[in-house]
Design a protein around this motif. Structure first.
Motif, PDB file in Angstrom:
ATOM      1  N   GLU A  63      -1.234  11.875  19.389  1.00  0.00           N
ATOM      2  CA  GLU A  63       0.274  12.898  18.919  1.00  0.00           C
ATOM      3  C   GLU A  63      -0.643  13.583  18.200  1.00  0.00           C
ATOM      4  O   GLU A  63      -0.074  14.629  17.554  1.00  0.00           O
TER       5      GLU A  63
ATOM      6  N   LEU B 239      -2.546   0.711  10.719  1.00  0.00           N
ATOM      7  CA  LEU B 239      -1.987   0.863  11.962  1.00  0.00           C
ATOM      8  C   LEU B 239      -2.900   0.522  13.128  1.00  0.00           C
ATOM      9  O   LEU B 239      -2.728   0.007  13.799  1.00  0.00           O
TER      10      LEU B 239
ATOM     11  N   GLU C  35      -2.896   5.553  19.987  1.00  0.00           N
ATOM     12  CA  GLU C  35      -1.295   6.932  20.799  1.00  0.00           C
ATOM     13  C   GLU C  35      -1.198   7.532  19.052  1.00  0.00           C
ATOM     14  O   GLU C  35      -0.644   8.332  19.396  1.00  0.00           O
ATOM     15  N   LYS C  36      -0.965   6.640  18.030  1.00  0.00           N
ATOM     16  CA  LYS C  36      -1.021   7.759  16.702  1.00  0.00           C
ATOM     17  C   LYS C  36      -1.876   9.043  16.720  1.00  0.00           C
ATOM     18  O   LYS C  36      -1.872  10.282  16.750  1.00  0.00           O
TER      19      LYS C  36
ATOM     20  N   LYS D  42      -2.727   4.872   6.353  1.00  0.00           N
ATOM     21  CA  LYS D  42      -1.365   4.528   6.972  1.00  0.00           C
ATOM     22  C   LYS D  42      -2.721   4.542   8.960  1.00  0.00           C
ATOM     23  O   LYS D  42      -2.264   3.443   9.361  1.00  0.00           O
ATOM     24  N   PHE D  43      -3.541   4.827   9.027  1.00  0.00           N
ATOM     25  CA  PHE D  43      -3.812   4.876  10.421  1.00  0.00           C
ATOM     26  C   PHE D  43      -5.467   3.669  10.012  1.00  0.00           C
ATOM     27  O   PHE D  43      -5.425   2.702  10.966  1.00  0.00           O
TER      28      PHE D  43
ATOM     29  N   ARG E 218      -1.393   1.467  19.353  1.00  0.00           N
ATOM     30  CA  ARG E 218      -0.350   2.177  18.653  1.00  0.00           C
ATOM     31  C   ARG E 218      -1.171   3.101  17.939  1.00  0.00           C
ATOM     32  O   ARG E 218      -1.159   3.902  17.768  1.00  0.00           O
TER      33      ARG E 218
END
Length: 279
Positions: free
Chosen positions: A33, A19, A29-30, A15-16, A26
Motif C-alpha cells: 500500500e 507489524l 500488505e501495508k 510501525k512496520f 500484514r
C-alpha cells in the motif's frame, strides 16, 4: 530532509517493525500500500495557459488531463513520474506546440487532479492504453521516471514501429530497484515480508517483480528511443540504465548527464532542447 518528514518516516519505520512481529503477511500488505501511495501530491497553483482540460474514467475513477493545440496531425503524449503531475511538463507542451504538435498530458491515477489513493504500473499502463484508444493515435511520447516503466509495458501491447518516437527521461528501469529502495526506507529487512510482498505482486498481475523491467520490455519495443539519464540519479539508478545501454539496442540513443539528479534533469534547458530536436 525536513524535521516533520524525518519524524514521519521514523514513525512509519517503527510501525512496520511492530507489524512485522505481529504478521509478515500484514506487513507486506501495508508495504504494498505504501509503495503505491504518492503521499506528496503535486497540485497546480492555477490554470495552465492555452490548454483544454479533459477527463475520462478508468477503474471507476476520474483521470484528469490537458490537451494543447488540438487538432494537429502530429500528437505527443507526456507521462509524468511518481508523486508528480502533468502540469510539471507545461514547458515541454509549449515548446512542442511551436513545432506544430498536439499535446496530451494526464495526471496518473492517485496523482494531481485524478482520483484514487494508490496506483501501480499496471494501472498507469491501462491509462496510457485508454488515452490512445479515445484520443489517439499518438506519434511520440515523453516519459519521466514511473511514467517510463508504464509506457514500456504499454508499448509491448500497442502497435508501433520505428517511426514512433519515445523519450525516456530518468525512467524507472527496474521495479526491483524501486522495491529495494522502499524496503530500505521502511527499514524492512525480514525476508519473509519480502516474499509475501512478491506474492501480492504475482496475485495482482500474474508476473513477478522482475518482469516489470524496461530492460526486459525493450526486447519487444521497436520505437526510436532517446534515453536521457543522469549519473547521479538517486531515485532511478544509472546502474540499471547502464545495463540497458550494454545490450546495444540499435534503436536507442543514450544521453548521460552529470549533476542533474532525478528531478532537475527534465527541467534542464539543454535536455528540453534535445527532446524537441529528437521529436
Amino acid at each position: 530532509m525536513k524535521l516533520l518528514q524525518r519524524l514521519g518516516i521514523t514513525y512509519i519505520q517503527t510501525k512496520f517493525k511492530l507489524l512485522t512481529i505481529v504478521s509478515k503477511k500484514r506487513a507486506a500488505e501495508k508495504a504494498f500500500e505504501v509503495f503505491g501511495t504518492p503521499f506528496l501530491k503535486s497540485i497546480r497553483n492555477g490554470p495552465l495557459k492555452h490548454t483544454e482540460e479533459i477527463e475520462f474514467t478508468l477503474n471507476d475513477k476520474k483521470v484528469a488531463g490537458y490537451r494543447w493545440n488540438h487538432p494537429q496531425p502530429k500528437k505527443t503524449l507526456i507521462l509524468h513520474g511518481f508523486g508528480s503531475a502533468a502540469h510539471k511538463f507545461e514547458d515541454y507542451a509549449t515548446l512542442l506546440v511551436k513545432e506544430g504538435y498536439e499535446i496530451l498530458a494526464f495526471d496518473a491515477p492517485a496523482h494531481g487532479d485524478s482520483e484514487g489513493i494508490t496506483t501501480n504500473a499496471i494501472e498507469y499502463c491501462a491509462m496510457i492504453e485508454k488515452v490512445i484508444e479515445e484520443l489517439g493515435p499518438v506519434d511520440s511520447f515523453i516519459a519521466h521516471s514511473f511514467g517510463g516503466i508504464a509506457l514500456s509495458l504499454a508499448l509491448e501491447k500497442l502497435p508501433h514501429d520505428a517511426n514512433t518516437k519515445v523519450v525516456f527521461i530518468a525512467p524507472a528501469t527496474e521495479t526491483t530497484s524501486a522495491v529495494d529502495g522502499a524496503f530500505n526506507m521502511l527499514k524492512i529487512k525480514n525476508t519473509e515480508v519480502r516474499n509475501e510482498f512478491e506474492k501480492l505482486v504475482v496475485a495482482l498481475s500474474g508476473k513477478n517483480t522482475e518482469w516489470f523491467s524496461i530492460r526486459r520490455a525493450m526486447n519487444n519495443i521497436n520505437a526510436s528511443v532517446l534515453w536521457i539519464h543522469d549519473e547521479d540519479d538517486d531515485v532511478t539508478p544509472w546502474a540499471d540504465a547502464e545495463r540497458v545501454q550494454s545490450d546495444n539496442h540499435p534503436n536507442i540513443k543514450f544521453v548521460v548527464t552529470k549533476g542533474l539528479g532525478h528531478r532537475k534533469i527534465y527541467h534542464d534547458k539543454a535536455v528540453k532542447d534535445q527532446v524537441v530536436h529528437f521529436l
